[in-house]
Design a protein around this motif. Structure first.
Motif, PDB file in Angstrom:
ATOM      1  N   TYR A  82       5.262  39.673  42.334  1.00 25.29           N
ATOM      2  CA  TYR A  82       5.478  39.510  40.885  1.00 25.29           C
ATOM      3  C   TYR A  82       5.325  40.834  40.128  1.00 25.29           C
ATOM      4  O   TYR A  82       6.195  41.222  39.345  1.00 25.29           O
ATOM      5  CB  TYR A  82       4.535  38.433  40.316  1.00 25.29           C
ATOM      6  CG  TYR A  82       4.650  38.298  38.821  1.00 25.29           C
ATOM      7  CD1 TYR A  82       5.880  37.991  38.235  1.00 25.29           C
ATOM      8  CD2 TYR A  82       3.559  38.511  37.988  1.00 25.29           C
ATOM      9  CE1 TYR A  82       6.009  37.888  36.857  1.00 25.29           C
ATOM     10  CE2 TYR A  82       3.677  38.401  36.612  1.00 25.29           C
ATOM     11  CZ  TYR A  82       4.902  38.095  36.049  1.00 25.29           C
ATOM     12  OH  TYR A  82       5.022  38.008  34.679  1.00 25.29           O
ATOM     13  N   SER A  83       4.205  41.535  40.375  1.00 22.35           N
ATOM     14  CA  SER A  83       4.010  42.792  39.643  1.00 22.35           C
ATOM     15  C   SER A  83       5.061  43.827  40.038  1.00 22.35           C
ATOM     16  O   SER A  83       5.572  44.565  39.180  1.00 22.35           O
ATOM     17  CB  SER A  83       2.594  43.353  39.858  1.00 22.35           C
ATOM     18  OG  SER A  83       2.266  43.397  41.221  1.00 22.35           O
ATOM     19  N   ALA A  84       5.420  43.880  41.334  1.00 22.61           N
ATOM     20  CA  ALA A  84       6.436  44.850  41.770  1.00 22.61           C
ATOM     21  C   ALA A  84       7.778  44.534  41.108  1.00 22.61           C
ATOM     22  O   ALA A  84       8.487  45.436  40.658  1.00 22.61           O
ATOM     23  CB  ALA A  84       6.561  44.826  43.293  1.00 22.61           C
TER      24      ALA A  84
ATOM     25  N   ILE B  71       2.529  47.854  49.429  1.00 20.79           N
ATOM     26  CA  ILE B  71       1.876  47.619  50.730  1.00 20.79           C
ATOM     27  C   ILE B  71       1.263  46.219  50.789  1.00 20.79           C
ATOM     28  O   ILE B  71       0.528  45.819  49.879  1.00 20.79           O
ATOM     29  CB  ILE B  71       0.763  48.667  50.968  1.00 20.79           C
ATOM     30  CG1 ILE B  71       1.327  50.089  50.869  1.00 20.79           C
ATOM     31  CG2 ILE B  71       0.088  48.447  52.329  1.00 20.79           C
ATOM     32  CD1 ILE B  71       0.265  51.187  50.909  1.00 20.79           C
ATOM     33  N   GLU B  72       1.558  45.513  51.885  1.00 20.90           N
ATOM     34  CA  GLU B  72       1.020  44.153  52.060  1.00 20.90           C
ATOM     35  C   GLU B  72       0.767  43.913  53.546  1.00 20.90           C
ATOM     36  O   GLU B  72       1.631  44.196  54.367  1.00 20.90           O
ATOM     37  CB  GLU B  72       2.040  43.129  51.518  1.00 20.90           C
ATOM     38  CG  GLU B  72       1.718  41.677  51.791  1.00 20.90           C
ATOM     39  CD  GLU B  72       0.366  41.238  51.203  1.00 20.90           C
ATOM     40  OE1 GLU B  72       0.151  41.389  50.005  1.00 20.90           O
ATOM     41  OE2 GLU B  72      -0.476  40.741  51.992  1.00 20.90           O
ATOM     42  N   PHE B  73      -0.416  43.372  53.881  1.00 23.41           N
ATOM     43  CA  PHE B  73      -0.675  43.179  55.314  1.00 23.41           C
ATOM     44  C   PHE B  73      -0.395  41.765  55.814  1.00 23.41           C
ATOM     45  O   PHE B  73      -0.361  41.544  57.030  1.00 23.41           O
ATOM     46  CB  PHE B  73      -2.062  43.679  55.717  1.00 23.41           C
ATOM     47  CG  PHE B  73      -3.247  42.840  55.303  1.00 23.41           C
ATOM     48  CD1 PHE B  73      -3.137  41.769  54.458  1.00 23.41           C
ATOM     49  CD2 PHE B  73      -4.509  43.167  55.793  1.00 23.41           C
ATOM     50  CE1 PHE B  73      -4.234  41.021  54.084  1.00 23.41           C
ATOM     51  CE2 PHE B  73      -5.618  42.427  55.433  1.00 23.41           C
ATOM     52  CZ  PHE B  73      -5.478  41.349  54.574  1.00 23.41           C
TER      53      PHE B  73
ATOM     54  N   GLN C 135      -3.244  49.712  41.772  1.00 24.20           N
ATOM     55  CA  GLN C 135      -4.197  49.217  42.765  1.00 24.20           C
ATOM     56  C   GLN C 135      -4.474  47.723  42.512  1.00 24.20           C
ATOM     57  O   GLN C 135      -5.025  47.373  41.462  1.00 24.20           O
ATOM     58  CB  GLN C 135      -5.495  50.042  42.661  1.00 24.20           C
ATOM     59  CG  GLN C 135      -6.646  49.572  43.526  1.00 24.20           C
ATOM     60  CD  GLN C 135      -6.310  49.524  45.012  1.00 24.20           C
ATOM     61  OE1 GLN C 135      -5.574  48.647  45.469  1.00 24.20           O
ATOM     62  NE2 GLN C 135      -6.869  50.450  45.773  1.00 24.20           N
ATOM     63  N   ASP C 136      -4.089  46.862  43.455  1.00 20.82           N
ATOM     64  CA  ASP C 136      -4.309  45.417  43.262  1.00 20.82           C
ATOM     65  C   ASP C 136      -4.552  44.739  44.616  1.00 20.82           C
ATOM     66  O   ASP C 136      -4.155  43.607  44.842  1.00 20.82           O
ATOM     67  CB  ASP C 136      -3.094  44.796  42.547  1.00 20.82           C
ATOM     68  CG  ASP C 136      -3.401  43.406  42.005  1.00 20.82           C
ATOM     69  OD1 ASP C 136      -4.590  43.081  41.815  1.00 20.82           O
ATOM     70  OD2 ASP C 136      -2.445  42.644  41.766  1.00 20.82           O
ATOM     71  N   VAL C 137      -5.222  45.461  45.517  1.00 15.82           N
ATOM     72  CA  VAL C 137      -5.457  44.945  46.863  1.00 15.82           C
ATOM     73  C   VAL C 137      -6.799  44.196  46.890  1.00 15.82           C
ATOM     74  O   VAL C 137      -7.416  43.966  45.836  1.00 15.82           O
ATOM     75  CB  VAL C 137      -5.400  46.137  47.866  1.00 15.82           C
ATOM     76  CG1 VAL C 137      -6.674  46.956  47.859  1.00 15.82           C
ATOM     77  CG2 VAL C 137      -5.008  45.700  49.261  1.00 15.82           C
TER      78      VAL C 137
HETATM   79  C1  LIG Z   1      -4.033  40.280  44.127  1.00 10.95           C
HETATM   80  S1  LIG Z   1      -2.838  40.198  45.399  1.00 10.95           S
HETATM   81  C2  LIG Z   1      -1.562  41.237  44.788  1.00 10.95           C
HETATM   82  C3  LIG Z   1      -0.807  40.638  43.641  1.00 10.95           C
HETATM   83  C4  LIG Z   1       0.428  41.424  43.245  1.00 10.95           C
HETATM   84  N1  LIG Z   1       0.100  42.799  42.906  1.00 10.95           N
HETATM   85  C5  LIG Z   1       1.107  40.782  42.049  1.00 10.95           C
HETATM   86  O1  LIG Z   1       0.524  40.796  40.957  1.00 10.95           O
HETATM   87  O2  LIG Z   1       2.238  40.269  42.207  1.00 10.95           O
HETATM   88  C6  LIG Z   1      -3.540  41.192  46.671  1.00 10.95           C
HETATM   89  C7  LIG Z   1      -2.712  41.265  47.938  1.00 10.95           C
HETATM   90  O3  LIG Z   1      -3.270  42.275  48.775  1.00 10.95           O
HETATM   91  C8  LIG Z   1      -3.116  41.873  50.131  1.00 10.95           C
HETATM   92  N2  LIG Z   1      -4.116  42.595  50.939  1.00 10.95           N
HETATM   93  C9  LIG Z   1      -5.446  42.348  51.036  1.00 10.95           C
HETATM   94  N3  LIG Z   1      -6.038  43.244  51.844  1.00 10.95           N
HETATM   95  C10 LIG Z   1      -5.061  44.100  52.261  1.00 10.95           C
HETATM   96  C11 LIG Z   1      -5.050  45.251  53.097  1.00 10.95           C
HETATM   97  N4  LIG Z   1      -6.167  45.699  53.692  1.00 10.95           N
HETATM   98  N5  LIG Z   1      -3.880  45.893  53.282  1.00 10.95           N
HETATM   99  C12 LIG Z   1      -2.738  45.447  52.705  1.00 10.95           C
HETATM  100  N6  LIG Z   1      -2.681  44.343  51.903  1.00 10.95           N
HETATM  101  C13 LIG Z   1      -3.828  43.689  51.679  1.00 10.95           C
HETATM  102  C14 LIG Z   1      -3.342  40.360  50.108  1.00 10.95           C
HETATM  103  O4  LIG Z   1      -2.743  39.738  51.227  1.00 10.95           O
HETATM  104  C15 LIG Z   1      -2.706  39.975  48.765  1.00 10.95           C
HETATM  105  O5  LIG Z   1      -1.392  39.519  48.927  1.00 10.95           O
END
Ligand SMILES: C[S@@+](CC[C@H](N)C(=O)[O-])C[C@H]1O[C@@H](n2cnc3c(N)ncnc32)[C@H](O)[C@@H]1O
Length: 215
Positions: free
Chosen positions: A67-69, A86-88, A132-134
């Motif tokens: 969504y944010s992207a 980046i997403e894991f 930063q939103d991880v």
């Molecule tokens: C709060 S959500 C992101 C929401 C997104 N920015 C949006 O607003 O549309 C955090 C995301 O980070 C991912 N995540 C968590 N730890 C991670 C890591 N170590 N490396 C990559 N992605 C990770 C989670 O799977 C999750 O989908």
């Protein structure tokens, strides 16, 4: 100041203005089990800050369903900008990709699937803006890398930084110490100027200083 009431007021005021909104985006996403995405006012803030700062190269840490992207890409598309996100979680990343295609922004978003802790130290490009939103526990861990990856004059935006003081669902309380650590790191770091805005669940904005210039 009643933050919840304020946020509701802003949300109501703007609800019919946005072509993309969080509820519609989530409702139209097939995958239903994912980590929450940014509030609409945070998405609006990101779009504004990109426009004001003329940011072109953006790094997002934590894609979720995109969504944010997608919100940021709507603005960047007009200026030929680019997002690396980046997403894991592979299932979530797949859904994000589908959402990027559906929204017509897939050509300017590169999604890297893997652990941000591993991917970030290997990035060799500099960014105008990092969002930063991880996982909040990674905010302090990745903070120094984020500052190094910013161009001088670049901007770090971090979501959820008022977790320690908002009425937070108890299931997220374990994340508060990491946010407190991150907030102190940001506040004491001489390479940046920063503040926290009371929108969404709190948004930090930090500007990496140009050499020899203080704000
Ligand atoms: C709060 S959500 C992101 C929401 C997104 N920015 C949006 O607003 O549309 C955090 C995301 O980070 C991912 N995540 C968590 N730890 C991670 C890591 N170590 N490396 C990559 N992605 C990770 C989670 O799977 C999750 O989908």
């Amino acid at each position: 100041m009643d933050l919840e009431r304020i946020n509701k007021y802003i949300e109501n005021l703007y609800k019919d203005k946005e072509e993309l909104n969080r509820k519609k985006f989530q409702d139209e996403t097939e995958l239903k089990d994912f980590i929450p995405v940014v509030d609409d006012d945070v998405a609006r803030f990101l779009k504004l800050i990109i426009t004001i700062s003329s940011s072109r190269d953006i790094l997002e840490i934590g894609t979720s369903i995109g969504y944010s992207a997608t919100s940021m890409a709507q603005i960047l598309k007009k200026y030929k900008g680019h997002i690396t996100t980046i997403e894991f979680d592979e299932a979530v990343a797949k859904q994000a990709k589908e959402n990027f295609i559906k929204s017509g922004v897939a050509d300017i978003i590169d999604i890297k699937i893997g652990d941000a802790k591993v991917i970030i130290p290997g990035l060799n490009k500099k960014y105008d803006l990092i969002f930063q939103d991880v996982d909040k526990r990674l905010y302090p861990v990745l903070f120094d890398d984020c500052i190094k990856l910013l161009k001088p004059g670049g901007i770090l935006v971090a979501d959820d930084t008022l977790f320690p003081v908002i009425d937070l669902d108890p299931k997220w309380h374990y994340l508060i110490p990491a946010i407190e650590e991150f907030n102190k790191l940001v506040m004491t770091d001489d390479r940046i100027e920063s503040t926290i805005l009371p929108i969404g669940d709190g948004v930090t904005i930090a500007l990496k200083k140009q050499m020899n210039i203080t704000v």
